[in-house]
Every structure is written in C-alpha cells, then in structure tokens.
Design a protein around this motif. Structure first.
Motif, PDB file in Angstrom:
ATOM      1  N   ARG A 622     -74.540 -28.048  66.163  1.00 27.47           N
ATOM      2  CA  ARG A 622     -75.365 -28.985  66.922  1.00 27.47           C
ATOM      3  C   ARG A 622     -76.553 -29.463  66.106  1.00 27.47           C
ATOM      4  O   ARG A 622     -77.297 -28.662  65.533  1.00 27.47           O
ATOM      5  N   ALA A 623     -76.758 -30.759  66.076  1.00 26.13           N
ATOM      6  CA  ALA A 623     -77.864 -31.357  65.341  1.00 26.13           C
ATOM      7  C   ALA A 623     -79.164 -31.219  66.137  1.00 26.13           C
ATOM      8  O   ALA A 623     -79.144 -31.160  67.371  1.00 26.13           O
ATOM      9  N   PRO A 624     -80.310 -31.182  65.469  1.00 26.81           N
ATOM     10  CA  PRO A 624     -81.586 -30.958  66.187  1.00 26.81           C
ATOM     11  C   PRO A 624     -81.939 -32.060  67.171  1.00 26.81           C
ATOM     12  O   PRO A 624     -82.623 -31.809  68.159  1.00 26.81           O
ATOM     13  N   LEU A 654     -72.992 -21.089  59.044  1.00 27.11           N
ATOM     14  CA  LEU A 654     -74.281 -20.984  58.359  1.00 27.11           C
ATOM     15  C   LEU A 654     -75.381 -20.602  59.319  1.00 27.11           C
ATOM     16  O   LEU A 654     -76.232 -19.756  59.003  1.00 27.11           O
ATOM     17  N   MET A 655     -75.357 -21.209  60.514  1.00 26.33           N
ATOM     18  CA  MET A 655     -76.375 -20.925  61.534  1.00 26.33           C
ATOM     19  C   MET A 655     -75.646 -20.560  62.822  1.00 26.33           C
ATOM     20  O   MET A 655     -75.310 -21.427  63.619  1.00 26.33           O
ATOM     21  N   ALA A 656     -75.399 -19.280  63.000  1.00 27.77           N
ATOM     22  CA  ALA A 656     -74.616 -18.794  64.141  1.00 27.77           C
ATOM     23  C   ALA A 656     -75.545 -18.239  65.206  1.00 27.77           C
ATOM     24  O   ALA A 656     -75.669 -17.016  65.378  1.00 27.77           O
ATOM     25  N   GLN A 663     -80.292 -20.609  68.282  1.00 30.05           N
ATOM     26  CA  GLN A 663     -79.771 -21.616  67.360  1.00 30.05           C
ATOM     27  C   GLN A 663     -80.902 -22.471  66.793  1.00 30.05           C
ATOM     28  O   GLN A 663     -80.942 -22.755  65.591  1.00 30.05           O
ATOM     29  N   LEU A 664     -81.830 -22.861  67.643  1.00 26.47           N
ATOM     30  CA  LEU A 664     -82.957 -23.664  67.181  1.00 26.47           C
ATOM     31  C   LEU A 664     -83.868 -22.846  66.260  1.00 26.47           C
ATOM     32  O   LEU A 664     -84.416 -23.369  65.282  1.00 26.47           O
ATOM     33  N   GLY A 672     -87.785 -25.220  58.345  1.00 25.89           N
ATOM     34  CA  GLY A 672     -89.147 -25.289  58.802  1.00 25.89           C
ATOM     35  C   GLY A 672     -89.290 -25.896  60.186  1.00 25.89           C
ATOM     36  O   GLY A 672     -88.310 -26.251  60.846  1.00 25.89           O
ATOM     37  N   LEU A 673     -90.536 -26.010  60.623  1.00 23.61           N
ATOM     38  CA  LEU A 673     -90.809 -26.580  61.935  1.00 23.61           C
ATOM     39  C   LEU A 673     -90.514 -28.073  61.933  1.00 23.61           C
ATOM     40  O   LEU A 673     -90.735 -28.757  60.931  1.00 23.61           O
ATOM     41  N   PRO A 674     -90.017 -28.591  63.047  1.00 19.62           N
ATOM     42  CA  PRO A 674     -89.736 -30.033  63.127  1.00 19.62           C
ATOM     43  C   PRO A 674     -91.033 -30.828  63.157  1.00 19.62           C
ATOM     44  O   PRO A 674     -92.110 -30.277  63.371  1.00 19.62           O
TER      45      PRO A 674
END
Length: 772
Positions: A622-624, A654-656, A663-664, A672-674
């Motif tokens: 999932r994209a941010p 990679l990000m499970a 996830q976020l 890093g922070l958005p």
C-alpha cells in the motif's frame, strides 16, 4: 466505510481511541503485553522445566477466561501461553473470515498456542481433514510439525492408530516412516506431533525443475546428467520401498502414496520419509473408497471398489517413480473417467479375469461423450445421442423438446435464455444440493458449484484455482473451443464487476493483439445471480512461484518484471491505475517464465482519482497516499511495483506490517516522517509526532527527541524510529546497487517525484540492449 485492518488490529498496540474500543479491555491489553514481555524474559528461559498450574494462574490472574483456567488446572505443566489470550474470541469475531476457521477447523493464527506447550509459527499446508503447522515445542525448544484434524473428519483417528502401530513395531526407527512424537487433543480437536521436514517431494521437484528437465545441451552432458539423476531417483525409490515393505509386513495399507506425502530435508534429499497416514488402514478384504487415494496415483482396483491390499501402494509407487523420471504425471486426466481412460491407453484393455472380478464395464469411458459408460448405460440411448451432437452446439429449444430428461426442472426454465448450448455438465453433478434446491448462492454469498458442473452452458467446471474476498476462480474447459480457461465468479451483489469489465474492455479495445501484458478478457456475463469473467488460462501466480523458489537474483528479477513494467506503462499512457499490484495478481506461464501478465482489475480506476475514505491496495504493498487520503495516479502503482521487486529478491515483503498503523510505522522507519501537510489528512495517527512514539527532551540541550512507545516496542522489536533504517541496510551487497537505486526512486512520498514506468524501462535494472 469501515477500516477492517484498523478495527481487527486495534489491540496490537492501543491506537483505537476513535474506533469504539472498550477502555477496560484496552487497559487490560497493555497490562497483558507488559506481563507477557516479562514472562518471555524471565519465566521461560531456554531450559525451563515449565510452570506449575498454580504459578501460571497467579501470573495471569485476571486475564484468563473460565475455560482457560479449567484447562490450565488439568495441565501438568505449562510451557507457553499466547499473548493476551483473553482477547481471542473478540479478535476472531472481528476478523471473521480473516481468522482461519476452515470446514469445522480450529480458529488459529500465528503465535497462538496448542496445549500450552506448542507455539504456532507458520501454517505449512491445509487439507480437507485438517492443517499442518510448524510449531515450536517450548518443552524441548525444537521446531516440530503439528497436524491438527477437524473435529468432524472421518479419518481423525486413523492416522494416530497407524502411527502408533508403526511406533510399537519400529523401535529402532529404521522403517523410513515419519515418527509420532506426541498425540493428544485440545479444545475438541485431535492433534499429532511429528518430525519437521524442509519440504515434500512434489515441491522439491517443482523447485529443482520448475520448467521440466533441461534438454537444450549437448549429448555427452545429457548422458552424465541423466546418470546422476538416475542414481538419486534410485536412492529415493529404495527409501520409499523400505517404508512400503515395513508396512506390508505389518499389515498396513498406506492408501495415499504420492509426492506430497513423501517428505525430505534439503541437505540430504535422497533420504526421504513416508508421511500422510491420514487414510491408512489395516489390510482387509473390503473395498476401499475411491476418494482415499490422490488422483493420478490411483490404482485400478480403487476405481472399481476393489479390496484394500498393499498392491495398491505399489501401483502408486510406480506412478511416483514414473513421474520422477519423466517429470510429468504418467496417468493424467481432468476427471476420474479420464484417468481410467489414460490407464487403458497405456496398458490396454483390462484382462478378462480383472473384468469378471470387478465388473469393470461400468467404468469404461464412453466413446460417444464425456460421461463414464455406467452413466450412459443407465440412462440409455438418449444420453449417447445427446453427447454426439452437443460438441457442435445445439439450440435450447431442442434440448427442452428432445433431451428434457437430462436436465433439472430449474435448468428447463433457465436454458431458454441461452440460444446455443455446448454442455449441460456431468449428470453426476445434478445430484448436488444446489441443483435440488435451485439455490446457487451460499450463506457467504459465494457461488455454489461442483466439479463436472457447467457455467452458462458453455464452460465445464474442473477445479478451484483460488478464492478471495470478492470472488472465486475456477479452472474450466470452454466446450466451444475445447481449451482450458480461468473463470472468475464474483460473490453475489459485489459492486466491482462493472469497474473491472469497463477497465478490461477498454484495454481489449486499445490492445486488440494482446501485447500489453495485461490479462485478456475472453467473455463475461451473469449466471445464476452471479457475475462471471472468463480469462485466458495461465499456469500459476508469481506468489505461488515465490513460495516454491523463495527468492530470485537481481538479474532474474529484472528480466521477469520488465514485462510488468510494459503493462504499467501501457496503463499509464491510457490513464488507468491498477490499484492492486502484488504477486498474487501477477500471472506467469511455465513455458516462458519471463513473460508475466498483470491480472485482477477489480479495483482499477482512472488517473487521477481522489482516494476519499476508501482503503485500497493490499497492506504490504500500500502506498502512503492511501493512508493520507490523497490522489491516486500511476505513481501509486509504482510504489506497489517497488514492493513486489523487493520481495522477489529478499524472499519476503520489505515492509510487512501486522496492521494498519504498523505498516505506516515501517514506511516511516525507511523513509522518515512524511511532509507536514500530510499530517492534517491523518490526524488520528499524527499529533505533534506519530502515536507509536513518545516525545522526550534532552536534560542538557532541552531539545526534543523521539523514542518508541514501550508497549509498541515490546510487540514490534524489529521496528525502529522514523528514518532509522535505509535500503542499503536491507541490500548490503554492492552487486545489488541497481535495485537499491531503483527502489529509492519508487519510494517517494510525493507522487511527482516517483519514477514513472516509461523511465523505469530505461533503468539499468530492467534495460536490455538490443541484439541488432
């Protein structure tokens, strides 16, 4: 719209203030996390003899249900307890179908416990009678295999009796059969603990030779290669024969010798062990049910309900050896009748003695059609005549006037809507309950059918290929063209049908020659209140392929995924966003593994589209911008594509993340922070800082800094602070520079900064020089 990821996982680390979380349970959750964190460090050291029931009840006082208290009192010792066990029923209720409750099976998830001793680590396989999982025995600190049978399984005691008999007769463990280490029951379910093996013979052969035996080499190498292979096959066959000889001497019929039940370790693949004793039985002069043996390895006596003797195991053993040599099933067939016909083609007509003993005329394949001879004989000349004519298609009016006896009352009213009929399905399928009741929608809104039935009087159902939240996919035979196809049947009242058809129709119009590497839609319609879509047939998904090979090299990944980049570039040029790029939706063919196709356009949308309150894409891909309620563009698919590429090389996501917030948090750990404007779109996760962090001030400089919140860190020890990890930490090899550079261009918070498919095709990871 409810966020089921968030609702189901609110208890993981307490971020559900805005989602009707009960305060008392949230407080208990925090207490349980702290207690279990301490228990893991102190109470259960590596050589712990276990806890007495009284001590266990004292530690978990106030956190156990009455039934758990009674269970612990009956235990001699407790070695392991799943965290926050008092929330299991609530989690099971919230997850619904996401929690594994399979045909009366035990509601199971990872890190759960069995008998307060075995910790579930991974589900290895699921069958009709139960499931097998890799578990950690906290008493011996060893990984073992645990098979838990369903409470209503007919054979739930057969395997235990067979393995117990083998243990009593084989004290030296030289029989080459799997060992039973423990047997007991837990919450109404029987389970058996056995040795853990790396894989089975079927998976090993697929991994070793995924595309068949290599024959594109010189003759001398072929001779040397086949000599070494023959030696390995001989050793494997000898190990299986030792096991079958032991069973024959002790009066046991295995009844299901097949590659899936032959287990091995990768360090010594020739030393196999025979497992899968779920349908084993003593030698008796009684008939054996036809469903006991796996198709393709079924002996002729089983087809004709012959006596259960050790001879049927030798037939199956011969089929396995032939498959090892030829790398294909020796007696292949789409149905029972086809398999019996394949036996006749290779071995000829059975002898007169065999026919007198078993009356085999009832199981010959009819030369006139697709039904076994016993069906055509029972229904007479009318059936034979019908199957002579149906190959070219006949009108529905002729079926009603001439062949009305061959269809049900429901089909007599339904068939008038289909001008040309190519099949009415197997007559044996008419006895299925949905045909008797006229209701073809299950309680879960799924389409009810059976093998041999038909879809839209054109597609003969073979078997189920897979299922998901919105649909099921069947392998079918198109009786108009006599070719295999994949038919996707949506659940009743699923609203995504029109969007998927519109997207696939648009793709077909823009790409009539099928060069876009998107799956081709062959047909679609509505049948018995369910929408269906017909696609070209592919061999497997990328997810299935990765389950077998685990990971691929960087070079191989670039060759394989280049075709998917072509598909994404095609969609980008025509303003289409797929919205669900993941290994399960990427299909491949064994004949050309580098030619992949993009499938499942159920969530496809226009470019650009406002996310709104929708939760799109699978969590690990999932994209941010989905979290921040932003805009969906082609760049959204590139984020998911980057996740797929990373998984192919790593062998794992990679990000499970385990839930919505985790996830976020993992995205922030890498990138890093958005940007600050994103905070306003996600206020229930961000205040002045992410809620999985705590803000502190330096005693000297008085500058603020962040630390992970204690309960979250105890539950997620591998997750760090925002920006604490880089892609180079995951791909440290200098030879993997190309993939690090490409992923760094995919994983950008700003959509405008992400690499587009057109430019990605020119990246060194995917760029291929022309041979001209």
């Amino acid at each position: 719209m409810y966020d089921w990821d968030l609702i189901a996982d609110w208890g993981e680390w307490g971020c559900g203030e805005n989602h009707d979380v009960i305060p008392d349970d949230s407080t208990k959750m925090a207490e349980a996390r702290k207690i279990n964190y301490l228990v893991d460090k102190t109470v259960y050291p590596n050589e712990s003899p276990g806890l007495d029931p009284a001590k266990t009840l004292n530690i978990y006082k106030g956190l156990l249900k009455p039934n758990e208290i009674d269970e612990i009192k009956e235990c001699e010792k407790t070695y392991f307890m799943a965290p926050a066990s008092f929330l299991k029923e609530l989690r099971t209720f919230l997850r619904k179908t996401r929690c594994l409750v399979y045909r009366g099976g035990y509601a199971m998830y990872e890190t759960d416990h069995i008998s307060y001793r075995y910790e579930i680590k991974k589900v290895l396989c699921i069958g009709k009678t139960g499931w097998v999982a890799k578990v950690l025995d906290h008493k011996t600190k060893q990984d073992v295999a645990l098979k838990l049978t369903h409470h209503d399984a007919v054979s739930r005691y057969a395997e235990w009796k067979a393995l117990q008999r083998i243990e009593n007769r084989d004290r030296t463990h030289e029989s080459n059969c799997v060992r039973m280490l423990d047997y007991n029951h837990f919450r109404g379910f029987n389970y058996i603990v056995m040795n853990l093996f790396d894989t089975d013979l079927k998976k090993y052969m697929i991994k070793k030779f995924p595309h068949g035996m290599p024959l594109d080499v010189n003759f001398v190498f072929i001779a040397m290669y086949m000599s070494s292979i023959s030696q390995k096959i001989a050793k494997t066959g000898r190990s299986i024969l030792i096991a079958l000889d032991f069973l024959a001497k002790n009066g046991i019929v295995h009844c299901d010798v097949c590659p899936s039940n032959i287990l091995l370790n990768l360090d010594k693949p020739e030393a196999v062990r025979l497992g899968g004793f779920g349908v084993a039985r003593p030698v008796k002069p009684y008939c054996i049910p036809i469903h006991c043996q796996t198709a393709y390895y079924r002996a002729p006596q089983v087809f004709v309900l012959g006596a259960q003797t050790t001879a049927i195991d030798m037939w199956s053993f011969g089929c396995v050896m032939a498959e090892l040599v030829t790398n294909e099933r020796f007696f292949d067939g789409d149905s029972t009748a086809d398999q019996f016909c394949a036996i006749q083609e290779k071995l000829g007509v059975p002898t007169r003695e065999f026919m007198r003993a078993y009356n085999t005329e009832y199981f010959f394949l009819s030369k006139q059609g697709r039904e076994p001879f016993h069906v055509t004989k029972r229904d007479g000349k009318e059936v034979v005549d019908f199957f002579k004519r149906v190959y070219n298609g006949i009108t529905s009016q002729e079926i009603i006037s001439t062949y009305s006896k061959l269809i049900t009352d429901y089909e007599k009213k339904e068939v008038v809507n289909f001008p040309i009929v190519y099949t009415i399905g197997a007559l044996s399928a008419k006895n299925y309950r949905c045909h008797r009741s006229g209701v073809f929608t299950s309680t879960s809104a799924s389409f009810e059918t059976s093998s041999g039935d038909h879809i839209a009087y054109r597609y003969s159902v073979d078997r189920v290929l897979g299922d998901g939240s919105y649909s099921e996919v069947y392998r079918c035979i198109d009786r108009k063209t006599e070719t295999p196809v994949a038919v996707k049947i949506l659940k009743h009242n699923v609203p995504i049908f029109d969007e998927e058809v519109d997207a696939l129709t648009k793709i077909s119009q823009l790409d009539p020659n099928g060069k876009s590497n998107c799956i081709r839609l062959l047909d679609h319609g509505k049948f018995r209140r369910h929408h269906y879509l017909v696609f070209e047939m592919m061999d497997c998904s990328l997810a299935t392929y990765l389950d077998e090979v685990r990971n691929v090299s960087v070079q191989e990944c670039g060759k394989m995924m280049r075709s998917i980049l072509f598909a994404l570039d095609f969609l980008h040029q025509h303003k289409i966003v797929h919205c669900d790029v993941k290994p399960d939706n990427i299909l491949m063919s064994f004949n050309d593994p580098n030619s992949l196709k993009l499938a499942d356009f159920g969530l496809a949308t226009e470019d650009p589209t406002d996310v709104g309150d929708s939760i799109l894409q699978t969590r690990h891909f999932r994209a941010p911008e989905i979290y921040f309620k932003g805009i969906i563009t082609s760049a959204t698919d590139m984020w998911s594509f980057g996740c797929v590429v990373a998984q192919m090389v790593l062998g794992k996501p990679l990000m499970a993340g385990r839930n919505y917030y985790d996830q976020l948090a993992l995205i922030e750990q890498f990138f890093g922070l958005p940007p600050i404007p994103y905070y306003k779109r996600h206020l229930h996760f961000y205040g002045d800082y992410p809620k999985h962090c705590e803000k502190f001030y330096d005693n000297v400089t008085k500058k603020p800094f962040l630390q992970l919140e204690m309960i979250y860190h105890a539950s997620n020890p591998k997750t760090g602070l925002p920006g604490s990890k880089t892609l180079k930490d995951v791909f440290p090899d200098p030879k993997q520079f190309a993939i690090v550079d490409f992923l760094s261009r995919c994983f950008k918070y700003e959509l405008s900064e992400r690499i587009l498919p057109t430019f990605a095709l020119k990246h060194p990871l995917f760029f291929q020089k022309s041979n001209l």
